[in-house]
Structure formats: structure tokens, C-alpha cells
Write a protein that holds these residues in place. Structure first.
Motif, PDB file in Angstrom:
ATOM      1  N   ASP A 110       0.869  -1.180   0.000  1.00  0.00           N
ATOM      2  CA  ASP A 110       0.000   0.000   0.000  1.00  0.00           C
ATOM      3  C   ASP A 110       0.906   1.230   0.000  1.00  0.00           C
ATOM      4  N   PRO A 111       0.443   2.365  -0.531  1.00  0.00           N
ATOM      5  CA  PRO A 111       1.331   3.547  -0.531  1.00  0.00           C
ATOM      6  C   PRO A 111       1.370   4.191   0.859  1.00  0.00           C
ATOM      7  N   TYR A 112       2.201   3.622   1.740  1.00  0.00           N
ATOM      8  CA  TYR A 112       2.208   4.040   3.138  1.00  0.00           C
ATOM      9  C   TYR A 112       3.185   5.186   3.431  1.00  0.00           C
ATOM     10  N   TYR A 113       3.687   5.204   4.659  1.00  0.00           N
ATOM     11  CA  TYR A 113       4.411   6.369   5.207  1.00  0.00           C
ATOM     12  C   TYR A 113       5.894   6.048   5.374  1.00  0.00           C
ATOM     13  N   LYS A 114       6.654   7.040   5.805  1.00  0.00           N
ATOM     14  CA  LYS A 114       8.107   6.835   5.961  1.00  0.00           C
ATOM     15  C   LYS A 114       8.516   7.463   7.282  1.00  0.00           C
ATOM     16  N   CYS A 115       8.646   6.664   8.310  1.00  0.00           N
ATOM     17  CA  CYS A 115       8.949   7.221   9.631  1.00  0.00           C
ATOM     18  C   CYS A 115       9.755   6.230  10.465  1.00  0.00           C
ATOM     19  N   ASN A 116      10.674   5.504   9.776  1.00  0.00           N
ATOM     20  CA  ASN A 116      11.467   4.495  10.495  1.00  0.00           C
ATOM     21  C   ASN A 116      12.578   5.129  11.330  1.00  0.00           C
ATOM     22  N   MET A 117      13.051   4.370  12.312  1.00  0.00           N
ATOM     23  CA  MET A 117      14.206   4.810  13.112  1.00  0.00           C
ATOM     24  C   MET A 117      15.486   4.351  12.404  1.00  0.00           C
ATOM     25  N   THR A 118      16.553   5.135  12.521  1.00  0.00           N
ATOM     26  CA  THR A 118      17.829   4.732  11.910  1.00  0.00           C
ATOM     27  C   THR A 118      18.741   4.096  12.964  1.00  0.00           C
ATOM     28  N   ASP A 119      19.740   3.361  12.515  1.00  0.00           N
ATOM     29  CA  ASP A 119      20.686   2.743  13.451  1.00  0.00           C
ATOM     30  C   ASP A 119      21.560   3.788  14.151  1.00  0.00           C
ATOM     31  N   ILE A 120      21.684   4.960  13.560  1.00  0.00           N
ATOM     32  CA  ILE A 120      22.450   6.021  14.239  1.00  0.00           C
ATOM     33  C   ILE A 120      21.665   6.487  15.469  1.00  0.00           C
ATOM     34  N   MET A 121      20.357   6.666  15.278  1.00  0.00           N
ATOM     35  CA  MET A 121      19.506   7.045  16.419  1.00  0.00           C
ATOM     36  C   MET A 121      19.533   5.935  17.478  1.00  0.00           C
ATOM     37  N   ALA A 122      19.379   4.696  17.011  1.00  0.00           N
ATOM     38  CA  ALA A 122      19.335   3.564  17.955  1.00  0.00           C
ATOM     39  C   ALA A 122      20.649   3.438  18.713  1.00  0.00           C
ATOM     40  N   ALA A 123      21.759   3.812  18.074  1.00  0.00           N
ATOM     41  CA  ALA A 123      23.066   3.744  18.746  1.00  0.00           C
ATOM     42  C   ALA A 123      23.054   4.655  19.980  1.00  0.00           C
ATOM     43  N   ILE A 124      22.491   5.858  19.819  1.00  0.00           N
ATOM     44  CA  ILE A 124      22.393   6.767  20.977  1.00  0.00           C
ATOM     45  C   ILE A 124      21.486   6.126  22.027  1.00  0.00           C
ATOM     46  N   GLY A 125      20.348   5.613  21.552  1.00  0.00           N
ATOM     47  CA  GLY A 125      19.340   5.053  22.459  1.00  0.00           C
ATOM     48  C   GLY A 125      19.860   3.877  23.268  1.00  0.00           C
ATOM     49  N   LEU A 126      20.645   3.008  22.625  1.00  0.00           N
ATOM     50  CA  LEU A 126      21.154   1.819  23.336  1.00  0.00           C
ATOM     51  C   LEU A 126      22.008   2.226  24.533  1.00  0.00           C
ATOM     52  N   VAL A 127      22.823   3.251  24.351  1.00  0.00           N
ATOM     53  CA  VAL A 127      23.666   3.702  25.468  1.00  0.00           C
ATOM     54  C   VAL A 127      22.815   4.428  26.508  1.00  0.00           C
ATOM     55  N   GLN A 128      21.876   5.248  26.034  1.00  0.00           N
ATOM     56  CA  GLN A 128      21.011   5.966  26.980  1.00  0.00           C
ATOM     57  C   GLN A 128      20.214   4.978  27.843  1.00  0.00           C
ATOM     58  N   LEU A 129      19.751   3.903  27.206  1.00  0.00           N
ATOM     59  CA  LEU A 129      18.958   2.915  27.948  1.00  0.00           C
ATOM     60  C   LEU A 129      19.813   2.246  29.028  1.00  0.00           C
ATOM     61  N   LYS A 130      21.074   1.977  28.704  1.00  0.00           N
ATOM     62  CA  LYS A 130      21.993   1.393  29.687  1.00  0.00           C
ATOM     63  C   LYS A 130      22.178   2.351  30.869  1.00  0.00           C
ATOM     64  N   ARG A 131      22.223   3.654  30.564  1.00  0.00           N
ATOM     65  CA  ARG A 131      22.438   4.658  31.611  1.00  0.00           C
ATOM     66  C   ARG A 131      21.134   5.047  32.313  1.00  0.00           C
ATOM     67  N   TYR A 132      20.006   4.539  31.821  1.00  0.00           N
ATOM     68  CA  TYR A 132      18.714   5.100  32.231  1.00  0.00           C
ATOM     69  C   TYR A 132      18.412   5.007  33.732  1.00  0.00           C
ATOM     70  N   PRO A 133      18.725   3.881  34.405  1.00  0.00           N
ATOM     71  CA  PRO A 133      18.446   3.855  35.853  1.00  0.00           C
ATOM     72  C   PRO A 133      19.126   5.011  36.578  1.00  0.00           C
ATOM     73  N   GLU A 134      20.354   5.300  36.171  1.00  0.00           N
ATOM     74  CA  GLU A 134      21.110   6.392  36.802  1.00  0.00           C
ATOM     75  C   GLU A 134      20.486   7.761  36.435  1.00  0.00           C
ATOM     76  N   ILE A 135      20.003   7.881  35.213  1.00  0.00           N
ATOM     77  CA  ILE A 135      19.352   9.123  34.767  1.00  0.00           C
ATOM     78  C   ILE A 135      18.074   9.359  35.593  1.00  0.00           C
ATOM     79  N   LEU A 136      17.288   8.296  35.775  1.00  0.00           N
ATOM     80  CA  LEU A 136      16.042   8.427  36.553  1.00  0.00           C
ATOM     81  C   LEU A 136      16.344   8.827  37.995  1.00  0.00           C
ATOM     82  N   GLU A 137      17.393   8.245  38.548  1.00  0.00           N
ATOM     83  CA  GLU A 137      17.751   8.527  39.935  1.00  0.00           C
ATOM     84  C   GLU A 137      18.185   9.987  40.098  1.00  0.00           C
TER      85      GLU A 137
END
Ligand SMILES: Cc1ncc(COP(=O)(O)O)c(C=O)c1O
Length: 400
Positions: free
Chosen positions: A254-281
Motif C-alpha cells: 500500500d502507498p504508506y508512510y516513511k517514519c522508520n528509526m535509523t541505526d544512528i539514532m538507535a546507537a544513541i538510544g542503546l547507550v542511553q537505555l543502559k544509563r537510564y536507571p542512573e538518569i532516573l535517579e
């Protein structure tokens, strides 16, 4: 001393992971995005997670995977950011805005109940400032009560058998209520990883769905595949699959949309998620300092942490008791002169041109207006030093 409102908290680790992604030869949606999705699902205790380029895209595509569109109505609150409502407009459905409960920022469930019609397909609640909306039980009860009015228009709606309950949890990644982590409460929950959010991927967002969805018989794998199609042109293979040698051929479903995440964004996210408990604290500690310093002032603040809630501590919203919007703006300006950035969350939607043009009138939202009239948001982020926190407190007290 300069105090920005919400700069991103980026360490060398995020920078190195992005550099790794850049060097890896694969920078758009690929292994890092899939791993980030896996870790988000694990963190939220859900079967799966979908990562896209914003919370807005997640909200919008969550409505679409459930087949919500033209002719349907979606109820949400007048007291939110435009994205909670614009996603409804994007899918062609009609937004129905309700007021807040008196003296709170929370959508009034009784008004939600009154707003339900035979066309209502979803209710979007907002977990504002990082605190999970306190009325989900009542919203689910309304969805049950109104089952007789519900006319499913596809198999998924039929399986759920009632109005879908969605959470705009743009602020609330990692928040908990009565022991449940955000993502396990509403049917669908969407998080934002925008640059100002607790956990950032520069731009980005995630959608998860809870047991209420999977136990209704809706298949998670098929749901996930539909999000993938919707976010990538309706293309039957993603870019990574297509680039495998000899695997060029694809279809467009179907002629849908374009709003995927890139691996560059996910690279930031993976590290942020690892740090997240400390960020919340860290956020929790800053909120504790603000709460303590403001406790004897003529202001009202939100309760981020109590017997029921552990907030994600996203926004420090303050209401200046008895003050007008003009007086609050003067406080904001005075803080700005001292190099302190503050903000307002939010101008209710019926005050904005887009929603005025759709017929919404602020006169019908007196509670939301009153909440807005004396609200200011102080800087709250994990780059704040103790000196900056003390400085904000001192200047805020002086301004007040
Ligand atoms: C309540 C709320 N919902 C949705 C969004 C949209 O998030 P995004 O920018 O990731 O689309 C925001 C962004 O600030 C928000 O505050």
C-alpha cells in the motif's frame, strides 16, 4: 550562570556508539534498531516494541494498525501537546477534546464517559510530566460500560471488543504506577525519545502494547509487521533485507508512510537505555531538592513520588498560586534575564489556531485554562549541577 531548559545528556559512550554505527557500514534501520526494540520491550515487559522516528509517528501508526480512521472519533484531553491530537487528525479521524478535572492536569473521566458515541474508537490519555495518569482504571471501566455502543470495523477491533485505550507516554518512559511499569497499563503506549526527553535518540519514539492486546487474540508478530509496513512505504522488505545479495525484489502492499528509526539514532538510544536507571535517579534527586526548596512558597507542584507512583521525573511543573498568566510570564522573563530558561506546559489545545479552526473553544475548557493560566516549568535535566539547582531556586524565589 547559564541554565538551559533541557539539553541532551550525552556522554563519550553515546558518541563512541554512534561512531561505531557510522563505521559499521549500516546507518539506517538495521541491527541496532532491532536490538534497541528488543531491549525496550524487555524494559517495559511487553512482547514487542516498535521504534520509529517520533512519538507522533508511533501514536499515529498505533491508531492505523487498529484500523482507526475516517468516520471514527478519538477522545483525548485539551491539556496536552498538539501531537496527542494531531495524530488523530493525521489518520482522518475526528478528535473529541475533554476538559481536565478541576485543579489537576488530568483528563476528567466523567467528561470522557459523556463524550463516548457509537463512533468512538479510542481514548488517548496523557502521562504528563512523567507521572502515569491516575484514572486508567476508570477509563477501562468506561470502555467496558460502553461496549454496547462499540461497532468494530475490522478483526483487530473485534478481538479487542471495546474502545482502545492508548497512552501518550511521551514523557513517561520508565515511570511506574502500583508496581506496573509504563507500557503495561494502556492497550498501546507511545514514548518519545526527542532531544529534550529523559532518554533521547535525538528524534525518535517507541510503541508497545500490553497483555490486554495480546490476550485478546491480536497477534504481536502481525501487529509488528504492520507497523513495519506502515513506517516504510508499505515495502515488503526493509532496506537491510533488500541489500542482501540477490534479494532485490520487493512489493509495495500500500502507498504508506516513511517514519522508520535509523541505526544512528538507535546507537544513541542503546547507550542511553543502559544509563537510564542512573538518569532516573538523578532526576528524582533534583525533584527532591526543588520540592524541599519550594515547600513553603505560595506554589503548587506535582507529586512525582508517592505510595502509588514512581514518576519518570520528566517535567517540574509549578503553579503560582493566585497569579495571572501575565504575572507568570513576568517571572519567566525575569528568570530569562538571569540566563535561566523556563517554559510553559501547555497552552491548552483550544487556544491554538489549528484547534480553534476545528471549532474548539476555550470557554468549554475552563479547568484546563485555569491550569495553564498560572503554570511555569522550571529546568529539570541531568546536566544540572548542584550550583545551577541552587541558582534556579534562589532566582525563582526572588522572582516570585
Ligand atoms: C505530551 C507529548 N506528546 C507527544 C509528543 C511528541 O513527541 P515527538 O516529538 O517524539 O513526536 C510530545 C513532545 O514533546 C509531548 O510532549
Amino acid at each position: 550562570m547559564k541554565v538551559p531548559f533541557s539539553p541532551p545528556d550525552i556522554t563519550e559512550e553515546e558518541i563512541n556508539e554512534v561512531a561505531e554505527a557510522l563505521r559499521s557500514g549500516w546507518i539506517t534501520t538495521g541491527p541496532r534498531t532491532k536490538e534497541f526494540e528488543r531491549q525496550i520491550a524487555e524494559y517495559c515487559g511487553t512482547e514487542k516494541a516498535v521504534c520509529l522516528n517520533s512519538a507522533t509517528a508511533c501514536l499515529e501508526q498505533s491508531l492505523r494498525v487498529m484500523g482507526i480512521g475516517a468516520g471514527d472519533e478519538v477522545i483525548t484531553t485539551a491539556y496536552t501537546y498538539t501531537a496527542t491530537c494531531s495524530c488523530i487528525c493525521h489518520v482522518g479521524a475526528t478528535p473529541v477534546l475533554v476538559d481536565t478535572l478541576p485543579g489537576t492536569f488530568e483528563m476528567d473521566p466523567q467528561q470522557v464517559r459523556n463524550a463516548v458515541t457509537e463512533k468512538t474508537k479510542a481514548i488517548i490519555c496523557v502521562d504528563l510530566a512523567g507521572i502515569i495518569y491516575s484514572k486508567y482504571d476508570e477509563i477501562f471501566q468506561i470502555a467496558e460500560e460502553k461496549k454496547v455502543l462499540f461497532h468494530p470495523s475490522n478483526e483487530r477491533q473485534q478481538a479487542l471488543g471495546r474502545i482502545m485505550v492508548m497512552s501518550d507516554a511521551a514523557h513517561a518512559f520508565g515511570a511506574k504506577q502500583n508496581g506496573k511499569i509504563c507500557g503495561q497499563i494502556a492497550d498501546f503506549t507511545c514514548f518519545s525519545f526527542h532531544a529534550v526527553k529523559n532518554l533521547t535518540t535525538a528524534e525518535g519514539g517507541a510503541a508497545v502494547w500490553s497483555k490486554t492486546v495480546t490476550e485478546s487474540g491480536i497477534d504481536s508478530e502481525k501487529l509488528y509487521r504492520d507497523y513495519m509496513l506502515l513506517s516504510l512505504h508499505g515495502q515488503s522488505k526493509d532496506a537491510l533485507a533488500k541489500t542482501q545479495a540477490g534479494a532485490w525484489e520487493y512489493d509495495i502492499t500500500d502507498p504508506y508512510y516513511k517514519c522508520n528509526m535509523t541505526d544512528i539514532m538507535a546507537a544513541i538510544g542503546l547507550v542511553q537505555l543502559k544509563r537510564y536507571p542512573e538518569i532516573l535517579e538523578k532526576r528524582r534527586k533534583i525533584i527532591g531538592k526543588y520540592d524541599w526548596a519550594l515547600k513553603d512558597l505560595p506554589v503548587e507542584v506535582l507529586t512525582h513520588y508517592d505510595g502509588q507512583n514512581i514518576s519518570s521525573g520528566h517535567l517540574y511543573m509549578v503553579r503560582l498560586t493566585g497569579k495571572t498568566r501575565e504575572e507568570c510570564n513576568a517571572v519567566i522573563e525575569r528568570l530569562a534575564k538571569k540566563d535561566i530558561a523556563s517554559n510553559v506546559h501547555y497552552k491548552p489545545l483550544p487556544l491554538l489556531t489549528a484547534y480553534k479552526n476545528r471549532g474548539f473553544d476555550i470557554q468549554n475548557y475552563p479547568n484546563a485554562y485555569r491550569q495553564f493560566a498560572n503554570e511555569i516549568t522550571l529546568p529539570l535535566h541531568t546536566c544540572l549541577s548542584n550550583e545551577q539547582i541552587e541558582y534556579v531556586i534562589k532566582e525563582f524565589k526572588d522572582a516570585l
